[in-house]
Design a protein around this motif. Sequence first.
Motif, mmCIF file in Angstrom:
data_model
loop_
_atom_site.group_PDB
_atom_site.id
_atom_site.type_symbol
_atom_site.label_atom_id
_atom_site.label_comp_id
_atom_site.label_asym_id
_atom_site.label_seq_id
_atom_site.Cartn_x
_atom_site.Cartn_y
_atom_site.Cartn_z
ATOM 1 N N MET A 97 0.822 -1.212 0.000
ATOM 2 C CA MET A 97 0.000 0.000 0.000
ATOM 3 C C MET A 97 0.863 1.272 0.000
ATOM 4 O O MET A 97 0.513 2.280 0.618
ATOM 5 C CB MET A 97 -0.968 0.000 1.186
ATOM 6 C CG MET A 97 -1.934 -1.196 1.201
ATOM 7 S SD MET A 97 -2.804 -1.460 -0.370
ATOM 8 C CE MET A 97 -3.775 0.054 -0.468
ATOM 9 N N LYS A 98 1.990 1.212 -0.721
ATOM 10 C CA LYS A 98 2.850 2.383 -0.876
ATOM 11 C C LYS A 98 3.058 2.647 -2.378
ATOM 12 O O LYS A 98 3.105 1.709 -3.181
ATOM 13 C CB LYS A 98 4.220 2.162 -0.212
ATOM 14 C CG LYS A 98 4.169 2.004 1.293
ATOM 15 C CD LYS A 98 5.583 1.756 1.834
ATOM 16 C CE LYS A 98 5.567 1.559 3.346
ATOM 17 N NZ LYS A 98 6.926 1.281 3.881
ATOM 18 N N GLU A 99 3.189 3.935 -2.725
ATOM 19 C CA GLU A 99 3.522 4.274 -4.104
ATOM 20 C C GLU A 99 4.963 3.855 -4.380
ATOM 21 O O GLU A 99 5.848 3.999 -3.543
ATOM 22 C CB GLU A 99 3.370 5.780 -4.340
ATOM 23 C CG GLU A 99 1.939 6.268 -4.284
ATOM 24 C CD GLU A 99 1.836 7.744 -4.641
ATOM 25 O OE1 GLU A 99 2.866 8.323 -5.068
ATOM 26 O OE2 GLU A 99 0.751 8.317 -4.490
ATOM 27 N N LYS A 100 5.185 3.336 -5.604
ATOM 28 C CA LYS A 100 6.537 2.901 -5.963
ATOM 29 C C LYS A 100 6.677 2.922 -7.480
ATOM 30 O O LYS A 100 5.778 2.461 -8.198
ATOM 31 C CB LYS A 100 6.823 1.485 -5.433
ATOM 32 C CG LYS A 100 8.243 1.025 -5.720
ATOM 33 C CD LYS A 100 8.484 -0.405 -5.213
ATOM 34 C CE LYS A 100 9.896 -0.857 -5.537
ATOM 35 N NZ LYS A 100 10.139 -2.245 -5.155
ATOM 36 N N ASP A 101 7.794 3.455 -7.936
ATOM 37 C CA ASP A 101 8.104 3.492 -9.373
ATOM 38 C C ASP A 101 6.995 4.135 -10.186
ATOM 39 O O ASP A 101 6.650 3.684 -11.286
ATOM 40 C CB ASP A 101 8.369 2.069 -9.897
ATOM 41 C CG ASP A 101 9.562 1.414 -9.237
ATOM 42 O OD1 ASP A 101 10.478 2.162 -8.817
ATOM 43 O OD2 ASP A 101 9.569 0.176 -9.115
ATOM 44 N N GLY A 102 6.398 5.200 -9.633
ATOM 45 C CA GLY A 102 5.373 5.942 -10.360
ATOM 46 C C GLY A 102 4.017 5.272 -10.380
ATOM 47 O O GLY A 102 3.090 5.775 -11.041
ATOM 48 N N LYS A 103 3.887 4.129 -9.684
ATOM 49 C CA LYS A 103 2.597 3.438 -9.657
ATOM 50 C C LYS A 103 1.899 3.714 -8.333
ATOM 51 O O LYS A 103 2.540 3.897 -7.292
ATOM 52 C CB LYS A 103 2.790 1.930 -9.846
ATOM 53 C CG LYS A 103 3.244 1.577 -11.263
ATOM 54 C CD LYS A 103 3.148 0.077 -11.506
ATOM 55 C CE LYS A 103 3.465 -0.251 -12.955
ATOM 56 N NZ LYS A 103 3.269 -1.670 -13.264
#
Length: 739
Positions: A97-103
Amino acid sequence: MIFNRAGVKYAQKNCRYPYSVEVNDIEGMKEVIAFDHVCANYTNNYRSKDNFIEADVIPMDIDNSGSDNPVMWMTQERIIETFKEYEFILVPSRNHMKEKDGKSARPKWHIYFRITKTSSADTYESLKKRLQKMYPFFDPEALGAARFIYATESEDIYWNKGSMTIDQIFNDADFDSVREGSRNSSLSRKAASLLKRYGDTDEARDLFLKANDECVPPLEKEELRTIWRSAIKFYNEKVLTDPAYVPPEKYGDNEWDDPIPFEEYIMPPFPVDALPKPIADYVLAVSESTQTPLDMAGVLALPAIAVCIQGKYSIAGKSDWIEPLNIYALEVAQPSERKSAVIKLMCNAICLYEIEYNRVHAATVEKNKSRLRMLQKQQKSIEDRIAMGKATMDELENVTEEIASFKEINPLQLYVDDVTTEKLVSILAKNDGHAAIISSEGGIFDTLAGIYTKTVNIDVMLKAYSGDTIKVDRVGRDSEYVLNPALTVMLMAQPSVASQVLGNKNFQGRGLTARFLYCIPSSRLGERNINSKAVPEDVKARYETLITNMLDDPYGNKIITLSDAARELFYQFSMNLEADLLKEYTEFSAWVGKLGGTTLRIAGLLCRAEKYVCHDFCEQYEGDQVDEDVPLVVSKATMSRAIRLANYFLVHARVAFSAMPEEQIREQAKVILDKIREKKLERFTRRDMMRYCSRFKRTEVIQPILNFLDDYGYIRQEPVTVKYYGRPPLPSYLVNPKV
């Protein structure tokens, strides 16, 4: 579940995980995930595929990176519903539930499945690949056997107490788990099927490589190249030149080829006229009397000759190439083929000779034993007297030297039926290095495979074939030496036994399977005449006379040589074999590599059996008679007959090595085909076929058979739509209308 953790967090370059943790509850799992961890044991706790020892848990990652649509994401509820029958621990990853690599933020999981413990890194990786193939939501970049998982601080851990391990899912899944022992033959068949369907294209090659990925473990690249080259050669020389073959570009996807017949090989008739006439006549008579294939008695004739003359003669291919005259042979026959009756008739003369010899020499044997006992008692008496000062060491030395040089005389034992390798060494030692195993069963292979004990000395069988010295050290007993051993083996086994033997990796790797001659006679079941003609007495008498004459030959090491014409013929035959060894005979090159020496042995056996050797005086005998002092020389005609027999065995060996490992699955496939024809099926599911054929009670039994029929073109699996989550649908099949 057993885990190993490090003492650090988020350390990508760390490879040491020294702390082993057995997890039995959620609290134990919290201890594991608080640090970087692995799910396997490694040598010296150093993480690498080469150091893999064992594992009973397998980790899979779910990143939900395949779609930005939340409807498609694997939530905790969906995961639990999908795998509710299996035991697993579900842990949110550190990027859950964390933003990562622009997703955008989304659920991300580590799921730890319990598995049946494995000690193979290849099997471990293969299981992960198979799971990812079945469930595409698993991360395809996280499938290594040495993968580690970063620490996470999540408290939200879910433990699903399912009743099954995840590897059991493939008992119910549409997946062909090809294991060691059948990988080469299965991939060879797959390659031929793909080339026939797609032609020599990149698509066919890619599908072949994917098929290898499904093997447990996959084959090495060099083995794959060999199989693919062999399949290409078969495709170019056999398939493309077949007028009935329609190339893939000329037919639609819905059209059917002719299915590949199971029996592709036409077995040559046994060349009975290559045997000496008294033996050939007797073989024909035994075959008629027992109503068995001519091959059964014909092949048995060679080891029967070998039993008579092994240890007495050798044959020289050239001055520094000497072959002993013992052989190994394996005949493959179904139950009720009267194997025992054939052995009894072919070996009865040998048995009678042994009985009569031991009767005549019984007093000599007993006198010899008595003399040894007397010497041993005398030795003990002198030792006691020396202790009391009443005898000298010279007296003891005299009797000790006599015992040391004493030659024991044992009853004659020409062959045995069932024997352990340990007992076999003792028999060889007592018989001056000569013995034979003749049996209507293949029980010796169970012994050699270690079914009854883990301490099996397969070297005995290898060395006794080649004549290499055997030395066996016994705990608490004297060592046994056998100089120049000569062992003959003649076994008749059922197809299931032969299949296991030829598929045994240890037997293949050590060269045991390459030492046997193979015979797969056509069955006469259902065609036998109960009122068959008995063996004529005169035919039997001539055979027994020749057998007795060979058994009367004294033991020694007479050398049979080749005439110039025979040598030229033999060398030409050997050079032709060598030229085709790695092209025509790739799949059984180890066996063909020994065929030259085997042909020499056969020539030596025929050469002696063609003659009646006069010992004290010559009896009346229909055939060539020679004095025992006359050297035996193989003629061109005898060598020609030996080569005919060698070519017969060459065809049977090709079938044995290519078809026998699949004999059982072929017979099971026929059962399914019979049911398809009986019910006039055009389409069926796997579950349907399990209901129709009640003998197939588990999916892991029937699925390889369906895959086999698919590869041979009898059925075709219908396309399956793979769901993003949930269990895959059961496979269904279309039936080739030409069935």
